[in-house]
Motif scaffolding. Structure first.
Motif, short mmCIF file in Angstrom:
data_model
loop_
_atom_site.label_atom_id
_atom_site.label_comp_id
_atom_site.label_asym_id
_atom_site.label_seq_id
_atom_site.Cartn_x
_atom_site.Cartn_y
_atom_site.Cartn_z
N HIS A 108 0.82 -1.21 0.00
CA HIS A 108 0.00 0.00 0.00
C HIS A 108 0.86 1.27 0.00
N PHE A 109 1.98 1.23 0.70
CA PHE A 109 2.86 2.40 0.73
C PHE A 109 3.40 2.70 -0.66
N ASN A 110 3.60 1.67 -1.45
CA ASN A 110 4.14 1.84 -2.79
C ASN A 110 3.06 1.93 -3.87
N ASN A 111 1.80 1.77 -3.47
CA ASN A 111 0.67 1.89 -4.40
C ASN A 111 -0.43 2.67 -3.68
N ARG A 112 -0.20 3.94 -3.49
CA ARG A 112 -0.97 4.73 -2.52
C ARG A 112 -2.39 5.03 -2.95
N SER A 113 -2.72 4.84 -4.20
CA SER A 113 -4.06 5.18 -4.67
C SER A 113 -5.03 4.00 -4.64
N VAL A 114 -4.53 2.79 -4.34
CA VAL A 114 -5.39 1.62 -4.52
C VAL A 114 -6.41 1.44 -3.41
N SER A 115 -6.22 2.07 -2.25
CA SER A 115 -7.12 1.81 -1.12
C SER A 115 -8.55 2.25 -1.41
N SER A 116 -8.74 3.12 -2.38
CA SER A 116 -10.09 3.57 -2.73
C SER A 116 -10.81 2.63 -3.68
N LYS B 112 -4.58 -6.44 -7.50
CA LYS B 112 -3.37 -5.63 -7.69
C LYS B 112 -2.25 -6.08 -6.75
N PHE B 113 -2.61 -6.44 -5.53
CA PHE B 113 -1.61 -6.95 -4.59
C PHE B 113 -0.98 -8.23 -5.12
N ARG B 114 -1.79 -9.15 -5.59
CA ARG B 114 -1.27 -10.42 -6.07
C ARG B 114 -0.41 -10.25 -7.32
N ASP B 115 -0.81 -9.33 -8.17
CA ASP B 115 0.00 -9.03 -9.34
C ASP B 115 1.33 -8.41 -8.92
N PHE B 116 1.29 -7.50 -7.96
CA PHE B 116 2.50 -6.86 -7.45
C PHE B 116 3.46 -7.91 -6.88
N MET B 117 2.93 -8.83 -6.11
CA MET B 117 3.76 -9.84 -5.47
C MET B 117 4.39 -10.79 -6.49
N ARG B 118 3.66 -11.11 -7.52
CA ARG B 118 4.16 -12.09 -8.50
C ARG B 118 5.08 -11.46 -9.55
N ASN B 119 5.02 -10.15 -9.68
CA ASN B 119 5.77 -9.50 -10.77
C ASN B 119 6.76 -8.45 -10.28
N SER B 120 7.00 -8.40 -8.99
CA SER B 120 7.96 -7.45 -8.44
C SER B 120 8.90 -8.20 -7.52
N ASN B 121 10.14 -7.79 -7.47
CA ASN B 121 11.09 -8.40 -6.55
C ASN B 121 11.20 -7.61 -5.25
N ARG B 122 10.24 -6.71 -5.02
CA ARG B 122 10.25 -5.86 -3.83
C ARG B 122 9.17 -6.37 -2.86
N ASN B 123 9.57 -6.56 -1.60
CA ASN B 123 8.62 -7.08 -0.62
C ASN B 123 8.72 -6.42 0.75
N GLY C 13 0.45 5.79 8.00
CA GLY C 13 -0.45 4.67 7.90
C GLY C 13 -1.71 4.98 7.15
N GLN C 14 -1.75 6.13 6.50
CA GLN C 14 -2.98 6.60 5.88
C GLN C 14 -3.23 6.02 4.50
N PHE C 15 -2.31 5.19 4.01
CA PHE C 15 -2.45 4.70 2.64
C PHE C 15 -3.22 3.39 2.56
N ARG C 16 -3.63 2.88 3.70
CA ARG C 16 -4.31 1.57 3.73
C ARG C 16 -5.54 1.66 4.61
N ASP C 17 -6.66 1.19 4.11
CA ASP C 17 -7.90 1.17 4.87
C ASP C 17 -8.05 -0.20 5.51
N LYS C 18 -7.65 -0.32 6.79
CA LYS C 18 -7.67 -1.62 7.45
C LYS C 18 -9.09 -2.09 7.77
#
Length: 216
Positions: free
Chosen positions: A104-112, A121-132, A179-184
């Motif tokens: 969420h910190f690296n994809n700040r617009s997705v929480s809406s 988008k999370f699953r795509d990010f995890m499978r196609n990025s080497n950043r975790n 912590g404002q980039f994620r709607d828990k």
């Protein structure tokens, strides 16, 4: 990172663990009484009272002391008496929750977005990025964690209050910073994962899970 000579602690700042929220309450013990902090970002502050690492974009290029220094880097710059004698503190967090926070910190617009789109988008990010977001190198040395006090994200207030009692610090309410980039309220961290990604995080964070007993 912080060093306080008055309260004899070293704060090792990890990532996506509410480290900034703790840092802003501890930093006043690392400067002379009455010191007025400049607005972020700022370069390192080094006085007889202690050290406040530089903050902002790429602070390591301008500072000897900077926010996310590793424990190894800090240890190399302080005396053995300080490293062994001061209370070393760091924040830690369940790796599966931490990975979602990093996303969420690296994809700040997705929480809406609708829940299903966030998950996709999370699953795509995890499978196609080497950043975790893994930051084991910050608080491990030679394969082992080095802090004396660990502030666990899921019980941060209680752990912080215990730290204040241990070090004779003023008890204060922790601010909620970065912590404002994620709607828990929308999704629990477990909702983001399928079995493959759950196991992927377990493999990446195997040493932390073994050290701290994290569970999915």
């Amino acid at each position: 990172m912080l060093i306080s000579h008055t309260k004899k602690f070293i704060f090792i700042k990890t990532t996506k663990t509410a480290g900034t929220s703790v840092e802003v309450l501890l930093q006043k013990y690392c400067v002379p009484q009455g010191f007025s902090f400049p607005a972020d970002p700022f370069d390192q502050i080094v006085t007889d009272a202690g050290v406040v690492g530089g903050r902002g974009p790429n602070p390591e290029t301008r500072n000897t002391w900077f926010a996310h220094m590793t424990a190894s880097e800090i240890k190399a710059l302080v005396s053995p008496e300080i490293w062994d004698g001061y209370t070393k503190i760091c924040n830690i967090r369940n790796p599966w929750d931490k990975t979602v926070s990093f996303f969420h910190f690296n994809n700040r617009s997705v929480s809406s977005l609708p829940k299903a789109e966030i998950i996709a988008k999370f699953r795509d990010f995890m499978r196609n990025s080497n950043r975790n977001g893994r930051d084991t190198h910050i608080y491990f040395i030679d394969g082992a964690p080095v802090a004396d006090v660990y502030l666990r994200h899921e019980r941060l207030t209680d752990d912080f209050n215990q730290l204040c009692e241990k070090l004779d610090l003023q008890t204060e309410e922790l601010p909620r910073l970065k912590g404002q980039f994620r709607d828990k309220e929308k999704l629990h961290y477990r909702d983001y994962y399928d079995d493959e990604l759950r196991d992927m995080v377990a493999t990446v964070y195997a040493s932390e899970i073994k050290a701290f007993g994290w569970e999915f």
